[in-house]
Design an enzyme around this catalytic site. Structure first.
Site, mmCIF file in Angstrom:
data_model
loop_
_atom_site.group_PDB
_atom_site.id
_atom_site.type_symbol
_atom_site.label_atom_id
_atom_site.label_comp_id
_atom_site.label_asym_id
_atom_site.label_seq_id
_atom_site.Cartn_x
_atom_site.Cartn_y
_atom_site.Cartn_z
ATOM 1 N N LYS A 10 -12.374 -49.525 33.624
ATOM 2 C CA LYS A 10 -12.378 -51.184 33.807
ATOM 3 C C LYS A 10 -11.526 -51.295 35.215
ATOM 4 O O LYS A 10 -10.753 -50.455 35.720
ATOM 5 C CB LYS A 10 -11.899 -51.828 32.573
ATOM 6 N N TYR A 50 -21.951 -58.142 28.147
ATOM 7 C CA TYR A 50 -21.378 -58.181 26.918
ATOM 8 C C TYR A 50 -21.959 -59.671 26.016
ATOM 9 O O TYR A 50 -21.340 -60.133 25.425
ATOM 10 C CB TYR A 50 -19.865 -58.944 27.428
ATOM 11 N N PHE A 58 -12.722 -64.898 23.386
ATOM 12 C CA PHE A 58 -12.116 -63.799 24.572
ATOM 13 C C PHE A 58 -13.247 -63.803 25.579
ATOM 14 O O PHE A 58 -13.109 -63.115 26.709
ATOM 15 C CB PHE A 58 -11.579 -62.726 24.208
ATOM 16 N N ARG A 86 -14.567 -42.846 21.557
ATOM 17 C CA ARG A 86 -13.681 -43.742 20.978
ATOM 18 C C ARG A 86 -12.476 -43.335 20.423
ATOM 19 O O ARG A 86 -11.408 -43.987 20.657
ATOM 20 C CB ARG A 86 -14.396 -44.881 19.720
ATOM 21 N N THR A 92 -8.583 -51.078 20.613
ATOM 22 C CA THR A 92 -8.848 -52.176 21.345
ATOM 23 C C THR A 92 -7.574 -52.525 22.030
ATOM 24 O O THR A 92 -7.206 -52.619 23.189
ATOM 25 C CB THR A 92 -9.602 -53.248 20.765
ATOM 26 N N ARG A 103 -6.015 -45.536 26.145
ATOM 27 C CA ARG A 103 -5.480 -47.094 26.133
ATOM 28 C C ARG A 103 -4.106 -46.983 25.784
ATOM 29 O O ARG A 103 -3.309 -48.008 26.392
ATOM 30 C CB ARG A 103 -6.247 -47.852 24.956
ATOM 31 N N ASN A 113 -7.786 -53.237 28.945
ATOM 32 C CA ASN A 113 -7.410 -52.187 28.388
ATOM 33 C C ASN A 113 -8.051 -50.914 28.923
ATOM 34 O O ASN A 113 -8.231 -49.941 28.080
ATOM 35 C CB ASN A 113 -7.657 -52.415 26.737
ATOM 36 N N HIS A 116 -13.746 -48.797 28.621
ATOM 37 C CA HIS A 116 -14.995 -49.311 27.571
ATOM 38 C C HIS A 116 -15.600 -47.889 26.814
ATOM 39 O O HIS A 116 -15.524 -47.008 27.427
ATOM 40 C CB HIS A 116 -16.049 -50.179 28.320
ATOM 41 N N GLU A 127 -26.670 -49.682 26.423
ATOM 42 C CA GLU A 127 -25.589 -50.071 27.551
ATOM 43 C C GLU A 127 -25.968 -48.958 28.705
ATOM 44 O O GLU A 127 -25.681 -49.611 29.808
ATOM 45 C CB GLU A 127 -24.324 -49.578 26.895
HETATM 46 N N1 UDP Z 1 -10.887 -58.026 23.837
HETATM 47 C C1 UDP Z 1 -10.049 -59.127 24.156
HETATM 48 N N2 UDP Z 1 -9.455 -59.749 23.136
HETATM 49 C C2 UDP Z 1 -9.583 -59.564 21.737
HETATM 50 C C3 UDP Z 1 -10.666 -58.440 21.611
HETATM 51 C C4 UDP Z 1 -11.324 -57.926 22.735
HETATM 52 O O1 UDP Z 1 -9.847 -59.383 25.220
HETATM 53 O O2 UDP Z 1 -9.218 -59.932 20.943
HETATM 54 C C5 UDP Z 1 -11.806 -57.561 24.876
HETATM 55 C C6 UDP Z 1 -11.293 -56.363 25.213
HETATM 56 O O3 UDP Z 1 -11.420 -55.901 26.829
HETATM 57 C C7 UDP Z 1 -12.102 -55.488 24.652
HETATM 58 C C8 UDP Z 1 -13.569 -56.150 24.725
HETATM 59 O O4 UDP Z 1 -13.168 -57.515 24.784
HETATM 60 O O5 UDP Z 1 -12.334 -54.127 25.140
HETATM 61 C C9 UDP Z 1 -14.749 -55.888 23.689
HETATM 62 O O6 UDP Z 1 -14.041 -56.150 22.480
HETATM 63 P P1 UDP Z 1 -14.370 -54.924 21.482
HETATM 64 O O7 UDP Z 1 -14.165 -55.638 20.061
HETATM 65 O O8 UDP Z 1 -15.940 -54.577 21.321
HETATM 66 O O9 UDP Z 1 -13.557 -53.741 21.711
HETATM 67 P P2 UDP Z 1 -13.683 -52.249 22.068
HETATM 68 O O10 UDP Z 1 -14.983 -51.986 21.395
HETATM 69 O O11 UDP Z 1 -13.869 -52.604 23.654
HETATM 70 O O12 UDP Z 1 -12.620 -51.470 21.453
HETATM 71 MG MG MG Z 2 -16.927 -52.876 21.765
#
Ligand code: UDP
Ligand code: MG
Length: 141
Positions: A10, A50, A58, A86, A92, A103, A113, A116, A127
Site C-alpha cells: 500500500k 473496494y 472507513f 493472510r 487488519t 503488519r 496497514n 492488502h 481482484e
Molecule cells: N480499514 C480501516 N478501518 C477499519 C477496517 C478497515 O481503515 O476499521 C481499512 C484497512 O486499510 C483495511 C481495509 O480497510 O486493510 C479493508 O478492510 P478489511 O476489513 O477487508 O481488512 P483486510 O482484509 O485488509 O485485513
Molecule cells: Mg479485506
C-alpha cells in the site's frame, strides 16, 4: 492445490521505502510472483476496487488513502495462497497482529496497514482480474 491471491504493497509502505523488503519476504515465504506492477490508483479506481466496503464508515478514508500515492500490486501463486498470505500479513489492525507478521512490523495503524490480501479464492480471482489481464500473468492455471 496451487491457488492465487492478490497482494498490494500500500502507499504508506511504498512511501516509507519498505517495498523491496516486503517483496523479499513474499519470495522467502514461497510465493511465485505471476505479475507485479507499480501503479497510482485514481480515486474512482480505488472506489471500484473496494466496492465491498461501500457504506462502511472507513470507506472514504480508505479509498482516499489508497489513491494517495503509488502502490505495488502483485498476483501471487502458492498452495492455499489466500490463507497463506493472510497469515504472513497478520490482522487488519497492527495492534492485534502477531509478532513476525508484515503488519506488525510495518503498519502504522488500522487504516494505513502496509499491505492488502484477498480474503477468498473467489475474491482473489476478481481482484487479480481488476489489475491484470491473463496475458500479463506467467502462470497456467
Ligand atoms: N480499514 C480501516 N478501518 C477499519 C477496517 C478497515 O481503515 O476499521 C481499512 C484497512 O486499510 C483495511 C481495509 O480497510 O486493510 C479493508 O478492510 P478489511 O476489513 O477487508 O481488512 P483486510 O482484509 O485488509 O485485513
Ligand atoms: Mg479485506
Amino acid at each position: 492445490m496451487k491457488t492465487r491471491t492478490l497482494a498490494i504493497i500500500k502507499p504508506d509502505a511504498v512511501s516509507m521505502g519498505y517495498a523491496s523488503t516486503i517483496s523479499d519476504r513474499i519470495i522467502k515465504e514461497g510465493f511465485i510472483i505471476l505479475g507485479t506492477k507499480q501503479i497510482k490508483m485514481s480515486l474512482s479506481q480505488s472506489e471500484g476496487f473496494y466496492t465491498v466496503h461501500i457504506g462502511k464508515p472507513f470507506f472514504e478514508e480508505l479509498t482516499r488513502f489508497m489513491s494517495s500515492g503509488p502502490c505495488i500490486v502483485l498476483a501471487l501463486e502458492k498452495e492455499n495462497a489466500v490463507d497463506s498470505w493472510r497469515e504472513v500479513i497478520g490482522a487488519t489492525n497492527p495492534k492485534e497482529a502477531d509478532e513476525g507478521t508484515i503488519r506488525k512490523e510495518f503498519a502504522k495503524n488500522v487504516g494505513e496497514n502496509a499491505v492488502h490480501g484477498s480474503d477468498s479464492d473467489e475474491n482473489a480471482t476478481q481482484e487479480i482480474a481488476f489489475f491484470f489481464s491473463e496475458e500479463e500473468l506467467n502462470g497456467d492455471i
